[in-house]
Design a protein around this motif. Structure first.
Motif, PDB file in Angstrom:
ATOM      1  N   ILE A  99      75.759  59.468  25.513  1.00  0.00           N
ATOM      2  CA  ILE A  99      75.711  58.077  25.991  1.00  0.00           C
ATOM      3  C   ILE A  99      75.284  58.171  27.394  1.00  0.00           C
ATOM      4  N   HIS A 100      73.952  57.043  27.584  1.00  0.00           N
ATOM      5  CA  HIS A 100      73.571  56.833  28.669  1.00  0.00           C
ATOM      6  C   HIS A 100      73.343  55.214  28.676  1.00  0.00           C
ATOM      7  N   SER A 101      73.045  54.771  29.906  1.00  0.00           N
ATOM      8  CA  SER A 101      73.160  53.281  30.098  1.00  0.00           C
ATOM      9  C   SER A 101      71.859  52.750  30.546  1.00  0.00           C
ATOM     10  N   ARG A 149      67.761  52.521  36.198  1.00  0.00           N
ATOM     11  CA  ARG A 149      68.634  53.864  36.330  1.00  0.00           C
ATOM     12  C   ARG A 149      69.661  54.037  35.274  1.00  0.00           C
ATOM     13  N   CYS A 150      69.881  55.037  34.975  1.00  0.00           N
ATOM     14  CA  CYS A 150      71.169  55.320  33.996  1.00  0.00           C
ATOM     15  C   CYS A 150      72.364  55.295  34.846  1.00  0.00           C
ATOM     16  N   ALA A 151      73.227  54.416  33.942  1.00  0.00           N
ATOM     17  CA  ALA A 151      74.423  53.615  34.677  1.00  0.00           C
ATOM     18  C   ALA A 151      75.574  54.614  34.033  1.00  0.00           C
ATOM     19  N   LEU A 190      77.479  58.271  33.478  1.00  0.00           N
ATOM     20  CA  LEU A 190      77.430  59.544  34.108  1.00  0.00           C
ATOM     21  C   LEU A 190      77.410  60.495  32.678  1.00  0.00           C
ATOM     22  N   CYS A 191      75.941  61.252  32.751  1.00  0.00           N
ATOM     23  CA  CYS A 191      75.640  61.913  31.356  1.00  0.00           C
ATOM     24  C   CYS A 191      75.287  63.158  31.607  1.00  0.00           C
ATOM     25  N   GLY A 192      75.573  63.990  32.575  1.00  0.00           N
ATOM     26  CA  GLY A 192      75.473  65.527  32.828  1.00  0.00           C
ATOM     27  C   GLY A 192      75.129  65.641  34.287  1.00  0.00           C
TER      28      GLY A 192
HETATM   29 CU   LIG Z   1      72.035  59.104  31.434  1.00  0.00          CU
END
Ligand SMILES: [Cu+2]
Length: 283
Positions: free
Chosen positions: A181-183, A224-226, A228-230
């Protein structure tokens, strides 16, 4: 004496928290700014109103909590025997502290539904430009329909990191993820929506020409990716490049032509990249 010291300390603590919380609003307002960058999206001001309303309700509750706390401490410390009250349960108070939050939550839900409808109305009509957005550990990929106007075939145009978008035209993103999951978060547009593997999430917006000019026509808007994905989440940064509609159309046609001339020359069909993250991967 003791009870006054305790009560004043409680009040001082409350005041410190309030000043820390409320002061930035006034400081920023004095500098003609808000918590967020100047919004450039149609309907984005609705999000700011929602934020302000929620914020001030929270501040009011914080003040109320500290006043009640101080009063309780002051009153309790005044008892000569040092014993607390042994009273248990209060029907009236329980109804009150259930009813007040229930009304507040209902109100917040109501204004959020209203805000959602207003934002949808602001970008309704006009068939939108559709862009496929792929979130992946740890970059953003964008896909536009080529000359045939259809997404999902060989003449699609792919970009990495930077998404060109026309100003004053509705854009609809079809967002999906290849891993976790990204945002998708663009503060200037007040847009934030999760990008979830296994499903396609639509997201509409429009860069408002007047708001964009009023914000000083920034060359790019931060993406931005909002979520936390790694480990590389911090580097999952992209940008939107707002373009005048005519310039955008010309850019898209040129990108399409590039692609076919590259293919004819036998060049590998690789999307361009600014190398922000890729450099690290090669190490
Ligand atoms: Cu991400």
């Amino acid at each position: 004496m003791m009870r006054w010291i305790v009560a004043l300390m409680t009040l001082a603590l409350g005041a410190a928290v309030i000043v820390t919380f409320v002061n930035p609003e006034f400081t920023l307002a004095g500098a003609g700014q808000d918590w967020f960058p100047t919004e450039v999206g149609r309907g984005a001001e609705v999000v700011d109103d929602l934020y302000d309303t929620t914020n001030w309700i929270a501040v009011a509750l914080l003040v109320l909590t500290f006043v009640l706390l101080s009063w309780t401490v002051w009153r309790g410390a005044g008892r000569r025997d040092g014993e607390g009250s042994d009273r248990h349960g209060s029907g009236g108070l329980e109804v009150l502290w259930t009813a007040v939050p229930a009304v507040l939550i209902a109100y917040l839900t109501w204004i959020q539904i209203g805000a959602r409808d207003e934002i949808s109305a602001a970008t309704a009509g006009d068939s939108p430009l559709v862009i496929d957005v792929e979130g992946a550990q740890f970059d953003w990929r964008f896909r536009y329909a080529g000359a045939d106007g259809v997404l999902g075939n060989l003449d699609d145009i792919t970009e990495v990191v930077e998404m060109a978008v026309p100003i004053g035209r509705n854009v609809e993103l079809r967002m999906h993820s290849v891993d976790v999951i990204h945002s998708f978060y663009v503060p200037d547009l007040r847009l934030k929506r999760d990008v979830v593997p296994g499903t396609v999430t639509p997201l509409r917006f429009q860069i408002d020409p007047e708001d964009y000019a009023a914000a000083g026509s920034p060359a790019t808007l931060e993406l931005r990716c909002a979520e936390l994905c790694g480990w590389g989440h911090y580097a999952m940064v992209g940008r939107l490049r707002p373009m005048e509609p005519a310039a955008f159309d010309a850019w898209l046609i040129a990108r399409g032509e590039d692609k076919f001339s590259n293919r004819a020359a036998g060049a590998p069909e690789e999307p361009e990249s600014d190398g922000e993250f890729e450099d690290e991967e090669e190490d």
